[in-house]
Scaffold this active site. Sequence first.
Site, PDB file in Angstrom:
ATOM      1  CG  ASN A 108      34.209  89.209  19.298  1.00 45.10           C
ATOM      2  OD1 ASN A 108      34.889  89.582  20.251  1.00 45.10           O
ATOM      3  ND2 ASN A 108      33.008  89.713  19.052  1.00 45.10           N
ATOM      4  CD  GLU A 109      31.503  89.928  22.440  1.00 50.93           C
ATOM      5  OE1 GLU A 109      32.067  90.713  23.211  1.00 50.93           O
ATOM      6  OE2 GLU A 109      30.471  90.231  21.794  1.00 50.93           O
ATOM      7  CD  GLU A 146      35.508  92.691  22.982  1.00 51.30           C
ATOM      8  OE1 GLU A 146      34.477  93.339  23.249  1.00 51.30           O
ATOM      9  OE2 GLU A 146      35.607  91.923  22.021  1.00 51.30           O
ATOM     10  CD1 TRP A 174      30.686  95.887  15.883  1.00 53.12           C
ATOM     11  CD2 TRP A 174      30.217  94.490  14.204  1.00 53.12           C
ATOM     12  NE1 TRP A 174      30.706  94.606  16.386  1.00 53.12           N
ATOM     13  CE2 TRP A 174      30.423  93.725  15.379  1.00 53.12           C
ATOM     14  CE3 TRP A 174      29.905  93.816  13.022  1.00 53.12           C
ATOM     15  CZ2 TRP A 174      30.319  92.334  15.407  1.00 53.12           C
ATOM     16  CZ3 TRP A 174      29.808  92.442  13.046  1.00 53.12           C
ATOM     17  CH2 TRP A 174      30.018  91.707  14.220  1.00 53.12           C
ATOM     18  CG  ASP A 175      28.763  98.181  18.618  1.00 55.31           C
ATOM     19  OD1 ASP A 175      29.876  98.112  18.084  1.00 55.31           O
ATOM     20  OD2 ASP A 175      28.498  97.649  19.723  1.00 55.31           O
ATOM     21  CD1 TRP A 176      32.700  98.879  17.390  1.00 52.93           C
ATOM     22  CD2 TRP A 176      33.443  99.249  15.323  1.00 52.93           C
ATOM     23  NE1 TRP A 176      33.169  97.677  16.891  1.00 52.93           N
ATOM     24  CE2 TRP A 176      33.640  97.885  15.634  1.00 52.93           C
ATOM     25  CE3 TRP A 176      33.846  99.704  14.074  1.00 52.93           C
ATOM     26  CZ2 TRP A 176      34.211  96.982  14.741  1.00 52.93           C
ATOM     27  CZ3 TRP A 176      34.412  98.815  13.174  1.00 52.93           C
ATOM     28  CH2 TRP A 176      34.589  97.466  13.518  1.00 52.93           C
TER      29      TRP A 176
END
Length: 887
Positions: free
Chosen positions: A464-465, A562, A198-200
């Site tokens: 989510n999204e 968010e 993921w981006d984190w």
Amino acid sequence: MPQEGRRASLLLVLLLVAVGRSEGTAAPARLSLRGSWRLSNGNGSLVLRGDVPGCAHTALLRQGLIQDPYYRFNDLAYRWISLENWTYSREFQTLFDVSIWQKVGLIFEGVDTVAEIVVNNISVGRTNNMFSRYSFDITDVIQEVNTIQVHFLSAIWYAAEQSKNHQAYSVPPECPPPVQKGQCHVNFIRKEQCSFSWDWGPSFPTQGIWKDVRIEAYSLCHLIYFSVTSHYERNSQQWSLEIELDFDVVSSKPVDGLMTVSIPELQTQQTRTIELRPGESSLALLINISKSVALETWWPRGHGNQTGYNMMTVFIIEGGYKIEKISKVYFRTVELVEEPIPGSPGLSFYFRINGLPIFMKGSNWVPADSFQDRVTSKMLKLLLQSAADANMNMLRVWGGGVYEQDAFYSICDELGITIWQDFMFACALYPTDQSYLDSVRTEIIHQVKRLKSHPSIILWSGNNENEAAIAGNWFSIPQAKMSIYSKDYVTLYVKNIREVVLAEDKSRPYIPSSPTNGWKTVKEGWLSHNPYDTHYGDTHYYNYLSDCWDWTKYPRARFASEYGFQSWPSFSILAKVSSEEDWSYTSNFSLHRQHHAKGNDQMLQQAGLHFKLPQGTHLLENFKHTIYLTQVVQAQCVKMETEFYRRSQSEIIDGEGRTMGALYWQLNDIWQGPSWASLEYGGKWKMLHYFAQRFFAPLLPVAHEDEDVFYIYGVSDLHSDAELTLKISLHPWRSMEPACTVAKEGVTIKAGSAAAIYKEPIADLLRRCGNCTRQSCVVTFYLAGGGNLSSPSNYHFLSSLKDAVGLQKPQLTVSISQEQDHFRLVLETAAIAPFVWLDAGDIPGTFSDNGFLLTDKQRTLLFHPWESTSVAELKKSLSLTSLTDIS
């Protein structure tokens, strides 16, 4: 005698017999298979101990065969582990006579993820969903001495094969962005989505038995699920409890029994007859609570107590089989209120708990580790207590991680942290072939049955999204083919998941996605043209290019679920997973650790708008100062945005407003790297978390400017109005004495609201304070009342700090003394110091305050260590930094 009368008499006899006898052979037999297993790779070249619960990565680490997977570039170096097909195996002896039981089951609470289960060389079943519970009938297979193998297939290979087999049309995205260094086709496997990157976070697609595994032997029937939810009937003012039960009935004929429910504190005891039919038998029983009993409701943190009551449920089944279930029951109502707002188009979107509208303050939860067997109850308690200590009353369990373990939700019940629970789908489109839908359906049924007793969970959310992904065409789908994906979306989240939730749990609301427009989304056929519409539902908002101090850039949303900004974690935690050559902001390590495109540049760009960037020639010092500055910027940016949402809760401007929730992204970290988190991996507080403790305070003054007019709003989460004094000071940067102080008495702050309590043109304010200019002074302010009623001190910068005139190096010093289990720190300064930061290095713990604007010559703080330490160790580890130390 009527048949019912005969049955009641018979059951009474059974009850007397059962109570008079000891626990007999009717009680089920259990054998735990937790502990030491044998783990081997595909060709048998590696054989080692593998603990269960556990996974291949942690097994290899414990045996010293690999380094810390989080060290430097090991997420790339250890890709081979996820590409192997691992096997868990062991021998076990059956400690009971299997021949006396009608059924023997092999139970897996969690298998990660694709595996074949073999017992005594006979295949008994397969798994392909990390989030489901599996029960395999091994009655005809089990012996006195047994072997068991769990043959795993690489999740990476499986996902790729499933994608390849889906030939009718592609289901995007195929792969994550290259900056994430991840694996492809994660949407084709029911597994922790962020485990493919993921981006984190890193890419560690694990394999293993990640939850409990055991043998259960029973006759007649066996209790599988037990849940209790409360209901309140307004017309009759009657509380009741719905008890729902799922049995595996192995008897060939119906089984009769008695069920007694006892809640001593509520003077409640009821006995019912039950009949269980062969196969899987479900029961739902309603227990009314006497109106004469003084019953306390469960409240979110900051709004009341988290009262629960002990309940004993006893089942007496024919043949003397007795089941006892001790549980905690809670009473609370939850409504997601979507109703017209005067002066505004659209609908509200807020939570009403026990009839009270509540502003939700909190963050978003991601998995606490890439390796779930390392997530202990102690770790969960530490992280969740930190959320509570920062005045949070809600966490959103994000849909790209895992449904958390039971301890997580129990701790939230105790702390009063409400949960917005996503189902595990995130930032992708998903297949809808029948086998996939069946797997999802089983998953959702299991998770809802497992979790619905927890009062902390107040919302189910489908994903989510993913509604936003279709609306915004994130994956560049040709318009002619868009209807395929729209249909799949409705099939999965409405006709499948929503249908299950409505059938299994009527005690809390469901929304199909986040962000979503609520009822407007429903009216648009479950897919809104603009899920980010500020007049409806919830909103996600990220903007790294605009000036975060400019509050006009933020959406005046109904509910901000968010938003956030990145920062780097502390040097002390990075040092554990890096080497000296990595310690610069532009090193290969720093670039590798950043999984968000242009993330490192964006942090510096945002910092450069208001602060001087580090320009030192000493690489390590420069790196530490840059880390510090990214934390300053993150904290200040999220503060600005959160305060905007909090002061928007009671007003409508140009049709927008009535914001009733602020959940920043994100609470916690999965590893040691740059992210949006306020808690570092392991729980250390970043500057943002100390800021959150203040900007989520129940009583808070917040300031902003609009067309050169200075406003202060009073924000209250209190249940009653408060009369307070507002104190405002202007401090010259070059002096320790305020230029002037204004006290406005008799300020009434209305309960559960936000309103302007002070207004003055900036020019007038500066003129009254003598020689103050925008560049030479800073405004501080707080609310004070009788007793303990007061707010944290807040501040407002009149200019960018890089333009501040008169800032000096504060020459900070500290003296430390120990007082029982904590330490007293007396801080002294020679000048006003912005963003004072105390860092205890490797000593875990929290300060009573941190990251603050220091305007007093002396200030006393407390340090609460999480482990035993000494004054000498704390002095050695402690460092002090303020903004003017950056060079």
